[in-house]
Design a protein around this motif. Sequence first.
Motif, PDB file in Angstrom:
ATOM      1  N   MET A   1      46.628  52.708 -19.169  1.00  0.00           N
ATOM      2  CA  MET A   1      46.638  51.951 -17.849  1.00  0.00           C
ATOM      3  C   MET A   1      46.278  52.695 -16.980  1.00  0.00           C
ATOM      4  SD  MET A   1      49.585  49.138 -18.703  1.00  0.00           S
ATOM      5  CE  MET A   1      49.428  48.390 -17.053  1.00  0.00           C
ATOM      6  N   ALA A   2      45.441  53.932 -16.919  1.00  0.00           N
ATOM      7  CA  ALA A   2      45.384  54.825 -15.937  1.00  0.00           C
ATOM      8  C   ALA A   2      44.761  54.176 -14.728  1.00  0.00           C
ATOM      9  CB  ALA A   2      44.461  55.864 -16.572  1.00  0.00           C
ATOM     10  N   GLY A   3      45.323  54.516 -13.613  1.00  0.00           N
ATOM     11  CA  GLY A   3      44.483  53.917 -12.354  1.00  0.00           C
ATOM     12  C   GLY A   3      45.093  52.479 -12.048  1.00  0.00           C
ATOM     13  N   GLY A   4      45.538  51.668 -12.978  1.00  0.00           N
ATOM     14  CA  GLY A   4      46.217  50.661 -12.687  1.00  0.00           C
ATOM     15  C   GLY A   4      47.222  50.392 -11.592  1.00  0.00           C
ATOM     16  N   PHE A   5      48.438  51.422 -12.068  1.00  0.00           N
ATOM     17  CA  PHE A   5      49.489  51.529 -11.149  1.00  0.00           C
ATOM     18  C   PHE A   5      49.803  52.777 -10.634  1.00  0.00           C
ATOM     19  CE2 PHE A   5      51.161  47.341 -12.505  1.00  0.00           C
ATOM     20  CZ  PHE A   5      50.625  47.041 -13.710  1.00  0.00           C
ATOM     21  N   ILE A 488      36.627  55.959 -12.733  1.00  0.00           N
ATOM     22  CA  ILE A 488      37.888  55.241 -12.606  1.00  0.00           C
ATOM     23  C   ILE A 488      37.913  53.751 -13.059  1.00  0.00           C
ATOM     24  CG2 ILE A 488      38.213  56.989 -10.863  1.00  0.00           C
ATOM     25  CD1 ILE A 488      37.602  54.553  -8.563  1.00  0.00           C
ATOM     26  N   TRP A 489      36.918  53.378 -12.962  1.00  0.00           N
ATOM     27  CA  TRP A 489      36.719  51.989 -13.496  1.00  0.00           C
ATOM     28  C   TRP A 489      36.733  51.623 -15.037  1.00  0.00           C
ATOM     29  CZ3 TRP A 489      37.773  49.717  -9.065  1.00  0.00           C
ATOM     30  CH2 TRP A 489      37.030  50.298  -7.733  1.00  0.00           C
ATOM     31  N   LYS A 490      36.359  52.633 -15.502  1.00  0.00           N
ATOM     32  CA  LYS A 490      36.302  52.541 -17.021  1.00  0.00           C
ATOM     33  C   LYS A 490      37.904  52.834 -17.684  1.00  0.00           C
ATOM     34  CE  LYS A 490      33.259  54.101 -19.789  1.00  0.00           C
ATOM     35  NZ  LYS A 490      32.394  54.945 -20.540  1.00  0.00           N
ATOM     36  N   GLU A 491      38.641  53.650 -16.748  1.00  0.00           N
ATOM     37  CA  GLU A 491      39.833  53.947 -17.097  1.00  0.00           C
ATOM     38  C   GLU A 491      40.939  52.901 -16.456  1.00  0.00           C
ATOM     39  OE1 GLU A 491      40.467  57.837 -16.000  1.00  0.00           O
ATOM     40  OE2 GLU A 491      39.537  58.622 -17.705  1.00  0.00           O
TER      41      GLU A 491
END
Length: 522
Positions: A1-5, A488-491
């Motif tokens: 969930m990288a970059g989500g939170f 960043i969107w891919k992750e």
Amino acid sequence: MAGGFGPGQGTGKAYPGNLTLYVTVTCMVAAMGGLIFGYDIGISGGVTANDPFLKKFFPTVYRKEQANSSTNQYCKFDSQTLTMFTSSLYLAALLSSIVASAVTRIFGRKLSMLFGGVLFFAGALINGLAQAVWMLILGRILLGFGIGFANQSVPLYLSEMAPYKYRGALNIGFQLSITIGILVANVLNYFFAKIKGGWGWRLSLGGAVVPALIITIGSLVLTETPNSMIERGKGEEAKAKLKQIRGVDDVDEEFSDLVAASEASKMVEHPWANLLQKKYRPQLTMAILIPCFQQLTGINVIMFYAPVLFKTIGFGSDASLMSAVITGVVNVGATVVSIYGVDKWGRRFLFLQGGTQMLICQIVVAACIGAKFGIEGEPGNLPKWYAIVVVLFICIYVAGFAWSWGPLGWLVPSEIFPLEIRSAAQSINVSVNMIFTFIIAQVFLTMLCHLKFGLFLFFAFWVVIMTIFIFFFLPETKNIPIEEMVIIWKEHWFWSRYMVDVDYPGHGAVEMGNGRNGHKSV
């Protein structure tokens, strides 16, 4: 969930390069493009409260204001004609940003800035010499055209020139010059309004030729960005320029990534239609929602209310200057904080912290004003300490806006677009910003009249929505090279579903998927 939170994983890329004096100076000159926007925001607010100006061009508004002996502070300035004078500029900016997209892409960022300066200069001249309402409106429209071009090209120029580690700080120079423009305009308004004979408004409006000249001359001496040179087939020049602006000879990796991105962008025949493709969904969402949210923070309400509150503290006739200068100084100071912190603490931290700060202040201010102004809008006698508390919270609110949504509303959209849709997407960003500025300017005074202090709570509700949106959906973009932003969107826990490997082969793909794994199309 990288970059989500939390922050994104980074790209593993680290282009060599320093923050050279050359880049610092060019970015400072380019950022001056914000002056024209800021000066206009500040000036139009002051001029519309200027009696000689109202008497000459909007006599009905003037008579209504004179006849309105009621002390109701909520409904005093409710007039559609006057609002239309202010708002016509935003519609013009909206139209010109669409044309500016093509100019920026085909002829470069520099020319777009030059057009912005020249159009703004013409508009300022006509406004300063205006004899009739049609001249005022024509001048406003030309000013709007100028702002559309400048707001389209300057943030892109800054994002492309800056080394990725310093991109946030240099880009926020644009917002800083907007805030300086507002502050200068407010101070000038105050002094020009005191001129005997009531012609000071001509100096206020005509004074816009100064920031217009700064950006016009600036655009002539500035260099073009390497991205734009490559886009227009000047590869060798671009490589030499990249060495100069990075201050190192080893620019091969960054240069080949720029070329790869440019090659990919040439395959795109219709950038506008292209924006609707599934793989650009995250960027398109941000290009629409971020500027929309920026206008829904309620900064306009706070700026409008300040003079009334300052008057109650006992500043008397100097109240409007004091309110404008104090909020203006806070605005500039907090923007400097954001320049310091944006590449250290990251975009998400500033967004979330600023949003929380604004929310608390809006609720406190709504409660204070509700308790004292009541439904009738008549404050009676306010104790000094009471007004001081409200003003303090207003300043904390302005600071929260000025280091979060103020600058980041321009920075984040300008740095996340792949080259092939960059100009078109930036146009959407400017257009949405102008549409919402127009709508809020048009309905704000009427809403104030009907919603009373509840207007603060209306905007507080939107601050909650936008802070939740940022928390879940905006990945961290600090320290990520602009041509690598796709990662960043891919992750990201949510956006990754739109980023299919067909479009972006290879995990660390450069824009449009010219991958890092040895298959670059240089």
